[in-house]
Design a protein around this motif. Structure first.
Motif, PDB file in Angstrom:
ATOM      1  N   VAL A  21       0.428 -52.863  -3.424  1.00  0.00           N
ATOM      2  CA  VAL A  21       1.296 -51.867  -2.782  1.00  0.00           C
ATOM      3  C   VAL A  21       1.472 -52.198  -1.303  1.00  0.00           C
ATOM      4  N   SER A  22       0.386 -52.600  -0.644  1.00  0.00           N
ATOM      5  CA  SER A  22       0.457 -52.924   0.782  1.00  0.00           C
ATOM      6  C   SER A  22       1.405 -54.083   1.041  1.00  0.00           C
ATOM      7  N   ALA A  24       3.797 -55.085  -0.987  1.00  0.00           N
ATOM      8  CA  ALA A  24       5.147 -54.680  -1.394  1.00  0.00           C
ATOM      9  C   ALA A  24       5.856 -53.911  -0.288  1.00  0.00           C
ATOM     10  N   LEU A  25       5.102 -53.226   0.560  1.00  0.00           N
ATOM     11  CA  LEU A  25       5.700 -52.486   1.673  1.00  0.00           C
ATOM     12  C   LEU A  25       6.450 -53.425   2.620  1.00  0.00           C
ATOM     13  N   LEU A  26       6.013 -54.676   2.681  1.00  0.00           N
ATOM     14  CA  LEU A  26       6.693 -55.646   3.546  1.00  0.00           C
ATOM     15  C   LEU A  26       8.122 -55.869   3.085  1.00  0.00           C
ATOM     16  N   ARG A  27       8.340 -55.818   1.769  1.00  0.00           N
ATOM     17  CA  ARG A  27       9.696 -55.958   1.239  1.00  0.00           C
ATOM     18  C   ARG A  27      10.555 -54.778   1.667  1.00  0.00           C
ATOM     19  N   VAL A  28       9.994 -53.596   1.585  1.00  0.00           N
ATOM     20  CA  VAL A  28      10.727 -52.378   1.905  1.00  0.00           C
ATOM     21  C   VAL A  28      11.028 -52.288   3.399  1.00  0.00           C
ATOM     22  N   LEU A  29      10.059 -52.649   4.225  1.00  0.00           N
ATOM     23  CA  LEU A  29      10.217 -52.522   5.670  1.00  0.00           C
ATOM     24  C   LEU A  29      11.208 -53.531   6.247  1.00  0.00           C
ATOM     25  N   THR A  41      10.796 -62.680  -0.405  1.00  0.00           N
ATOM     26  CA  THR A  41      10.089 -61.429  -0.634  1.00  0.00           C
ATOM     27  C   THR A  41       8.728 -61.704  -1.282  1.00  0.00           C
ATOM     28  N   THR A  67       5.994 -51.667  -9.340  1.00  0.00           N
ATOM     29  CA  THR A  67       6.166 -51.925  -7.907  1.00  0.00           C
ATOM     30  C   THR A  67       7.562 -52.469  -7.627  1.00  0.00           C
ATOM     31  N   SER A  71      10.373 -50.446  -5.422  1.00  0.00           N
ATOM     32  CA  SER A  71      10.896 -51.122  -4.230  1.00  0.00           C
ATOM     33  C   SER A  71      12.382 -51.439  -4.385  1.00  0.00           C
ATOM     34  N   ILE A  74      14.298 -48.372  -3.299  1.00  0.00           N
ATOM     35  CA  ILE A  74      14.308 -48.222  -1.843  1.00  0.00           C
ATOM     36  C   ILE A  74      15.209 -49.270  -1.198  1.00  0.00           C
TER      37      ILE A  74
END
Length: 201
Positions: A21-22, A24-29, A41, A67, A71, A74
């Motif tokens: 999850v941590s 994967a947040l890089l993809r979203v941000l 990604t 995930t 993502s 988003i």
């Protein structure tokens, strides 16, 4: 598996999920920030990582695909300003990533070479399946041999970025987890615990 080992496996799974999850947040941000680096990604590396480290096969497939799904929602909202649950070619994309999880599960010993080979194989899987979905839809390329070849050639820059993403994030995920296992024994698998205990004895 005794109660102690079950508890260790559960804790290990929770840590693995938090790591995924941590990352994967890089993809979203980074939505909309890559430009020519589109497709760079962590999702490919996440699929491989889950396939390698989750002991339960259902968890190995479900975690990265969920995930990816969340993502995707988003990321699509960031690009198009609306929530999109499904999109053209989604079936081919998720089949590709499921097979990438399978590729990760074939890594029995984590080495730089094995992860590098898996990263390349996963990109070839993604390139073959997702672009077949693009071509067969008939929306972007004519459904003939020339259109088929053009579809795959045009995708090469994106697949190059996916490979670079697999390698970069794979280094972080695999390297970080293997390093952590040395200092936090509960992250090892039950078979690794047994070997470690035998060596200690």
């Amino acid at each position: 598996m005794n109660k102690s080992e079950t508890g260790r496996v559960d804790t290990r799974n929770i840590i693995l999920i938090l790591i995924i999850v941590s990352v994967a947040l890089l993809r979203v941000l980074n939505v909309g920030k890559f430009g020519d680096w589109a497709n760079f990604t962590p999702v490919g590396a996440i699929a491989l990582f889950a396939g390698t480290y989750f002991l339960n096969r259902w968890t190995a497939y479900f975690t990265p695909l969920l995930t990816l799904f969340v993502s995707d929602i988003i990321v699509n909202y960031g690009y198009y300003g609306k929530i999109t649950l499904f999109y053209e070619g989604i079936v081919y994309v998720y089949i590709a990533f499921a097979l990438m999880v399978l590729a990760g599960s074939l890594i029995k010993k984590v080495t730089i070479l094995n992860v590098f080979i898996a990263a390349i194989v996963s990109v070839l899987i993604h390139w073959t399946i997702t672009n077949f979905g693009v071509w067969i839809s008939g929306q972007l390329y004519p459904m003939d041999a020339q259109g088929f070849i053009e579809c795959y050639l045009m995708a090469i820059p994106f697949e190059k970025n996916l490979l670079l993403g697999n390698l970069a994030y794979g280094f972080i995920l695999y390297g970080g987890f293997e390093w952590a296992k040395k200092y936090f024994p509960f992250l090892a698998t039950p078979s690794e615990w047994q070997v470690s205990n035998q060596n200690y004895q």
